[in-house]
Design a protein around this motif. Structure first.
Motif, short mmCIF file in Angstrom:
data_model
loop_
_atom_site.label_atom_id
_atom_site.label_comp_id
_atom_site.label_asym_id
_atom_site.label_seq_id
_atom_site.Cartn_x
_atom_site.Cartn_y
_atom_site.Cartn_z
N PHE A 283 19.74 105.90 4.55
CA PHE A 283 19.33 104.32 4.36
C PHE A 283 20.27 103.33 4.71
O PHE A 283 21.47 103.68 4.83
CB PHE A 283 18.76 103.88 2.98
N VAL A 284 20.05 102.30 5.47
CA VAL A 284 20.82 101.45 5.85
C VAL A 284 20.81 100.29 4.88
O VAL A 284 19.86 100.29 4.15
CB VAL A 284 20.22 100.76 7.42
N PRO A 285 21.72 99.26 4.90
CA PRO A 285 21.75 98.35 4.18
C PRO A 285 20.49 97.27 4.07
O PRO A 285 20.11 97.17 5.30
CB PRO A 285 23.02 97.54 4.38
N GLY A 286 20.00 96.91 2.94
CA GLY A 286 18.78 96.35 2.94
C GLY A 286 18.88 95.12 2.06
O GLY A 286 19.26 95.51 0.85
N ILE B 183 14.50 93.22 4.02
CA ILE B 183 15.07 93.38 5.24
C ILE B 183 16.15 94.40 5.49
O ILE B 183 17.11 94.26 4.73
CB ILE B 183 15.75 91.99 5.66
N ARG B 184 15.80 95.22 6.55
CA ARG B 184 16.69 96.20 6.67
C ARG B 184 17.72 95.97 7.49
O ARG B 184 17.23 95.13 8.66
CB ARG B 184 15.96 97.54 6.96
N HIS B 185 18.95 95.93 7.66
CA HIS B 185 20.07 95.14 8.16
C HIS B 185 20.10 95.67 9.79
O HIS B 185 20.41 94.86 10.57
CB HIS B 185 21.12 94.96 7.32
N ARG B 186 19.80 96.99 9.96
CA ARG B 186 19.75 97.45 11.23
C ARG B 186 18.61 98.31 11.29
O ARG B 186 18.34 99.01 10.32
CB ARG B 186 21.03 97.73 11.69
N LEU B 187 18.47 98.84 12.44
CA LEU B 187 17.51 100.00 12.85
C LEU B 187 18.04 101.27 13.05
O LEU B 187 19.05 101.34 13.78
CB LEU B 187 16.59 99.37 14.08
N THR B 188 17.53 102.40 12.42
CA THR B 188 18.01 103.72 12.80
C THR B 188 16.94 104.06 13.87
O THR B 188 15.79 103.40 14.01
CB THR B 188 17.77 104.63 11.61
N HIS C 124 16.18 84.28 6.01
CA HIS C 124 17.17 85.19 5.70
C HIS C 124 17.41 86.14 6.75
O HIS C 124 18.62 86.66 6.93
CB HIS C 124 16.77 85.92 4.51
N ALA C 125 16.52 86.68 7.37
CA ALA C 125 16.91 87.70 8.58
C ALA C 125 17.99 86.77 9.63
O ALA C 125 18.67 87.75 10.07
CB ALA C 125 15.58 88.26 9.15
#
Length: 177
Positions: free
Chosen positions: A71-74, A91-96, A130-131
């Protein structure tokens, strides 16, 4: 008036009511609720246990925070009105690569008894600044091809359709000017 807030232990009883509604409907916010029930569910009944859950959720937004493997930071936000928990959005801070195809930057859910009142549209609108603060000029939001309600929420917030992948519609939304 409904508003987005950081997860807060004071909403424990309303949150637990919403969980019961979701489980009764067979809806698990993807698999998030199943994971949460397995890890934290036994502790939720007690205020201290629920406070530990809230702390864990809030820690997920930190780069060095604990979260499930892969999991990414969210950043999580709860949508509340007075003492009533209405839903949540992340909100996921980045995409995998997996999130790019199926999950996107943002996931949201409204408790069953609060649906069809415009809350999902408002939550998504309200989370976009926020995003932007996270440095995201645009966000990817996906929904099942069969989820007409979610598609309308995304489109109402300026979602621009990109494509369909594996039963998911993919939209990009600009986060601000």
């Amino acid at each position: 008036m409904p508003q987005l807030i950081s997860p807060d232990p004071r909403f424990r009883l309303s949150f637990l009511d919403a969980v019961r509604e979701d489980v009764a409907e067979g809806e698990y916010f993807g698999d998030t609720l199943k994971r949460e029930l397995a890890v934290h569910g036994d502790d939720w009944q007690e205020p201290d246990g629920f406070a530990r859950y809230v702390a864990a959720v809030r820690e997920e937004e930190l780069e060095e925070g604990r979260r499930p493997e892969g999991f990414v930071p969210g950043s999580w936000f709860w949508y509340v009105d007075g003492d009533d928990y209405l839903g949540r959005i992340q909100i996921r801070h980045r995409l995998t690569p997996q999130l790019r195809d199926f999950g996107g930057h943002i996931g949201y859910g409204v408790r069953p008894t609060a649906r069809r009142k415009g809350y999902a549209t408002a939550m998504l609108r309200d989370v976009l600044p926020h995003a932007r603060d996270l440095g995201l000029d645009r966000v990817l939001v996906t929904c099942d091809t069969t989820n007409i309600g979610s598609r309308k929420v995304i489109e109402a917030n300026g979602g621009e359709f990109e494509d369909e992948r594996g039963g998911k519609l993919r939209f990009w939304i600009r986060t601000g000017h």
